[in-house]
Design a protein around this motif. Structure first.
Motif, short mmCIF file in Angstrom:
data_model
loop_
_atom_site.label_atom_id
_atom_site.label_comp_id
_atom_site.label_asym_id
_atom_site.label_seq_id
_atom_site.Cartn_x
_atom_site.Cartn_y
_atom_site.Cartn_z
N PHE A 141 -6.39 0.54 -5.10
CA PHE A 141 -6.30 2.01 -5.11
C PHE A 141 -5.08 2.50 -4.31
N LEU A 142 -4.70 1.74 -3.28
CA LEU A 142 -3.53 2.12 -2.49
C LEU A 142 -2.28 2.15 -3.36
N TYR A 143 -2.18 1.19 -4.28
CA TYR A 143 -0.99 1.13 -5.13
C TYR A 143 -1.14 1.95 -6.41
N ILE A 144 -2.37 2.28 -6.78
CA ILE A 144 -2.58 3.09 -7.98
C ILE A 144 -2.33 4.57 -7.69
N THR A 145 -2.89 5.04 -6.55
CA THR A 145 -2.79 6.47 -6.25
C THR A 145 -1.36 6.85 -5.88
N LYS A 146 -0.96 8.03 -6.30
CA LYS A 146 0.40 8.52 -6.03
C LYS A 146 0.41 9.63 -4.98
N LYS A 147 -0.78 10.07 -4.58
CA LYS A 147 -0.86 11.14 -3.59
C LYS A 147 -0.78 10.57 -2.18
N ARG A 148 -0.03 11.26 -1.33
CA ARG A 148 0.16 10.79 0.03
C ARG A 148 -1.16 10.75 0.79
N LEU A 149 -2.00 11.79 0.59
CA LEU A 149 -3.30 11.82 1.27
C LEU A 149 -4.16 10.65 0.84
N GLY A 150 -4.16 10.35 -0.46
CA GLY A 150 -4.95 9.23 -0.97
C GLY A 150 -4.50 7.91 -0.38
N ARG A 151 -3.18 7.73 -0.24
CA ARG A 151 -2.67 6.50 0.34
C ARG A 151 -3.06 6.37 1.81
N ARG A 152 -3.00 7.50 2.52
CA ARG A 152 -3.40 7.46 3.92
C ARG A 152 -4.88 7.10 4.07
N LEU A 153 -5.68 7.64 3.17
CA LEU A 153 -7.11 7.32 3.20
C LEU A 153 -7.35 5.84 2.92
N MET A 154 -6.61 5.26 1.94
CA MET A 154 -6.76 3.85 1.61
C MET A 154 -6.32 2.97 2.78
N ILE A 155 -5.20 3.33 3.40
CA ILE A 155 -4.71 2.56 4.55
C ILE A 155 -5.71 2.63 5.70
N SER A 156 -6.25 3.82 5.95
CA SER A 156 -7.27 3.97 7.01
C SER A 156 -8.50 3.14 6.68
N GLY A 157 -8.89 3.16 5.41
CA GLY A 157 -10.05 2.38 4.99
C GLY A 157 -9.82 0.89 5.18
N LEU A 158 -8.61 0.41 4.84
CA LEU A 158 -8.29 -1.01 5.02
C LEU A 158 -8.32 -1.40 6.49
N ILE A 159 -7.72 -0.57 7.33
CA ILE A 159 -7.72 -0.85 8.78
C ILE A 159 -9.15 -0.92 9.30
N PHE A 160 -9.99 0.01 8.84
CA PHE A 160 -11.38 0.05 9.31
C PHE A 160 -12.15 -1.19 8.85
N ILE A 161 -12.07 -1.53 7.56
CA ILE A 161 -12.90 -2.62 7.03
C ILE A 161 -12.46 -3.97 7.60
#
Length: 753
Positions: free
Chosen positions: A444-464
């Motif tokens: 999803f990090l590479y699929i989404t083009k929205k900056r907010l979406g990418r930040r959410l994916m990166i935050s999710g990866l760091i958390f998990i």
């Protein structure tokens, strides 16, 4: 096609993996498909899922038909020269039973050197008339041990044949097309044996897909840096050879050329070992050629989806092979990231493969990213062409062949150098759900083009990743584990939050007699695939105290494996063992390890065990065994090594108040230990017995088992239970034990305050 492809993949998890996790994910995906309101997608997905269900049912029925109880057979088997391996006096591989056409793995102890020479030289298929025992391939009996049964089950093989005798050996005279391909592969493999060692290993791995033990000895950095995908024949290799063939056939009409290339793909699939990872590459290349033949354009995503569907139709359970997971994960990443710069694509592929690597290997080297960025271009542009050139020209000019070998050696030394640099992170084994979430978030990090979406994916990866890491490395419960090491001892004591990690004995194989030169087998330590593998899966790289009860091989034979693979702070031995020649030969890689000899007069401050024996300096015999005791989970534990009865009586005489709620039965249940007065004095409620199945000593002795039964002492025996784990807190102890018939294990509470 991506909707039905993912649906089939989730169906594979339901049928062959985690039923509840797969069912939940599949249900969510079905809802997602229905929400598309696209009749074509809905109908196609359901139709393909029905076909997959039928294929899975047929797959299971095929395995059920192969299911065997232990039985003796006299039969004729057929073996291919390129599918057998010789290790000293053992011959192993895959055989086909002539009468039933059923495949099974086999093992045969070669009777003499002449038989070894014969099987080393064979090229054509052989028919052997054999007498032996057929049984189902056993599941692993230790947690997180490599599942050989699952590995072969995915390839529709469920039985093993232990050959006792061979009455006749005949070469097959009338060979089929498949036999001839195997014949060519065997000739190629034997030809490679004369090449310089680096050229040989690279040629076998990159062209015929054959990797023996010498590959892993020569290239340890490949595994450490996660570069095994470079040496596993996959899309890169197939398209490389296909490009050469296409250039050679450039003078032919397009349709004829494509037809020849399709036939070559099928033949090469057999020649290169017919592996699950290779099947994806062959199907993808074939689909591309068929699209060209019909003047159609097939998108990368559709091609990937069709490959996955066809692969799972043929081998429904193959998704649980690591090679298959990496193949489809990385190929999907290539489709997803094909329009971004090369360095970002390499970075993305590493993050896509990381959950798979952690789930299977538990470790990740920080330099893997750099290694892939630096070495992948060198590999594809320089190494691969040089290997092909070296194989072709070595018979003509050995000087140039040796020069190519030197270049490969420099490249290989660079890989090993990077692999030996600091940066290896022992992460541990994340759960299957966590790995799926990690994988999905990266996509999803590479699929989404929205900056907010990418930040959410990166935050999710760091958390998990953080949550998984700390959950593994800071367990709230302590653990005492009895490994199933066969005829030997090995116990783990891990305090809550990994405050300290202690190992009592390493296990090891006892060698009987002195083998002749031709019988010498390549040394393998079972600790690497059992206890060390388990420790790494729990995020453990450092052992604070490794206590060796005495110098017998079944208690410390695998010590070199620990000293090589783990950080050992201190090795604790009974005083006198440290100068025993047999023990000293096992002390390798000990530059940062303290060897601490002790008697019961010694106290090691941080060691969570008290030393009760030996009383004096000894030489490491059974009567010199360490006796260690401690209190965990509210119960008293005692570990006695191979202590003999006379010494047991001396221990209780010197320590009359010594109690043991849980006692490790001495000497694997031999009648030389576990004196009645010793048992009566300790008053144990439970006993631990570590002994090999069908061992020729007859352990545990019926007399000892009768004593335990008379005293109402429940026993936990590795022969019938496999590895047993005790999870404890200050208030309770929970036992988790494997079942020989299954790895799921059972849990129940042993003690609660």
């Amino acid at each position: 096609m991506v909707f039905p492809a993912i649906m089939v993949a989730l169906g594979s998890i339901v049928f062959f993996g985690s039923f509840w996790l797969g069912t939940i994910c599949l249900s969510i995906w079905i809802i997602r498909i229905l929400l598309t309101k696209n009749r074509r997608i809905i109908v196609l997905s359901l139709f393909i899922m029905m076909l997959f269900t039928v294929a899975s049912w047929y797959f299971v029925c095929t395995l059920q038909q192969q299911k065997q109880v232990n039985r003796s057979i006299n039969t004729v088997i057929r073996i291919q020269a390129d599918e057998v391996k010789i290790n000293g006096d053992t011959l192993s591989g895959i055989a086909t039973v002539a009468a039933t056409n059923q495949k099974m793995i086999f093992l045969y102890r070669l009777p003499n050197e002449g038989a070894q020479i014969h099987f080393r030289q064979i090229k054509v298929p052989q028919k052997l008339t054999v007498q032996g025992e057929v049984a189902a391939i056993e599941r692993p009996t230790n947690f997180n041990q490599f599942d050989l049964r699952q590995y072969y089950r995915c390839q529709k093989i469920s039985n093993q044949l232990m050959i006792k005798s061979v009455t006749s050996i005949k070469s097959v005279k009338q060979m089929t097309l498949v036999d001839r391909i195997h014949w060519y592969r065997a000739k190629f493999n034997q030809y490679c044996q004369q090449l310089p060692k680096h050229l040989k290993v690279y040629a076998l791995g990159l062209i015929s897909g054959y990797r023996d033990d010498s590959f892993y000895q020569l290239t340890p950095g490949v595994s450490k840096l996660g570069l095994l995908h470079l040496f596993s024949i996959s899309g890169m290799h197939v398209y490389y050879f296909l490009g050469i063939l296409d250039w050679c056939l450039g003078w032919l009409p397009t349709k004829i050329k494509i037809f020849i290339e399709l036939i070559w793909l099928l033949l090469y699939f057999i020649f290169a070992g017919a592996t699950a990872g290779l099947l994806r590459a062959i199907i993808a290349a074939s689909l591309g050629l068929l699209a060209r033949l019909n003047d159609r354009q097939l998108s990368g995503l559709d091609c990937w989806s069709l490959c996955l569907i066809l692969n799972l139709m043929i081998f429904p359970a193959s998704l649980f092979l690591m090679a298959c997971q990496l193949s489809y994960g990385l190929s999907f990443g290539l489709v997803l990231l094909n329009k971004i710069p090369a360095w970002r694509r390499t970075l993305g592929l590493n993050f896509i493969s990381l959950p798979i690597i952690l789930y299977h290997f538990y470790e990740w080297h920080f330099l893997s990213l750099l290694a892939n960025l630096l070495l992948l271009p060198i590999f594809s542009i320089i190494v691969f062409p040089l290997v092909i050139l070296g194989v072709l020209i070595y018979p003509v000019t050995k000087k140039l062949g040796n020069l190519i070998n030197l270049v490969l050696q420099i490249f290989n030394d660079l890989i090993n150098l990077l692999g030996n640099l600091p940066g290896m992170i022992t992460f541990g084994k994340p759960g299957m759900l966590s790995c799926m979430i990690m994988f999905g978030l990266v996509l999803f990090l590479y699929i989404t083009k929205k900056r907010l979406g990418r930040r959410l994916m990166i935050s999710g990866l760091i958390f998990i990743y953080s949550f998984s890491y700390f959950q593994i490395h800071l367990p709230r419960e302590g653990e005492i584990a009895m490994f199933d090491v066969g005829q030997g001892d090995s116990f783990l004591i891990r305090e809550p939050y990994n405050h300290s990690v202690t190992l009592i004995d390493t296990g090891g194989k006892v060698q009987f007699g002195r083998p002749q030169n031709w019988q010498q087998r390549q040394r393998k330590y079972q600790a690497d695939r059992i206890a060390i593998n388990y420790l790494k899966s729990q995020g453990i790289k450092t052992i604070d105290y490794l206590c060796i009860s005495h110098q017998d091989a079944d208690h410390c034979g695998d010590l070199p494996a620990y000293l090589k693979s783990m950080n050992i702070k201190m090795v604790v031995v009974g005083d006198g063992v440290q100068i025993n020649p047999n023990f000293q030969r096992r002390l390798t890689n000990i530059s940062n390890t303290i060897i601490q000899p002790v008697t019961d007069a010694h106290e090691i401050k941080q060691l969570p065990l008290q030393i009760y024996h030996p009383f004096k300096v000894g030489s490491g015999k059974n009567e010199d065994s360490l006796v260690l005791g401690g209190k965990f989970g509210g119960l008293n534990w005692l570990f006695t090594g191979d202590l003999d009865r006379n010494s047991e009586c001396q221990v209780i005489k010197k320590y009359p108040n010594l109690q043991a709620d849980i006692l490790k039965i001495g000497h694997h249940g031999s009648k030389t230990a576990s004196a009645l007065e010793f048992i009566e004095s300790l008053k144990p409620s439970y006993a631990l017995i570590s002994a090999g199945r069908n061992n020729h000593y007859g352990h545990p002795n019926p007399e000892i088992m009768q004593i335990l039964s008379t005293k109402n002492i429940k026993n936990f025996n590795t022969q019938t239970m496999g590895m047993v784990r005790f999870k404890y807190t200050d208030e309770r102890i929970t036992i988790v034990k494997t079942k020989i018939g299954g790895l799921k294990g059972t849990k129940h509470e042993l003690f609660r305050i």
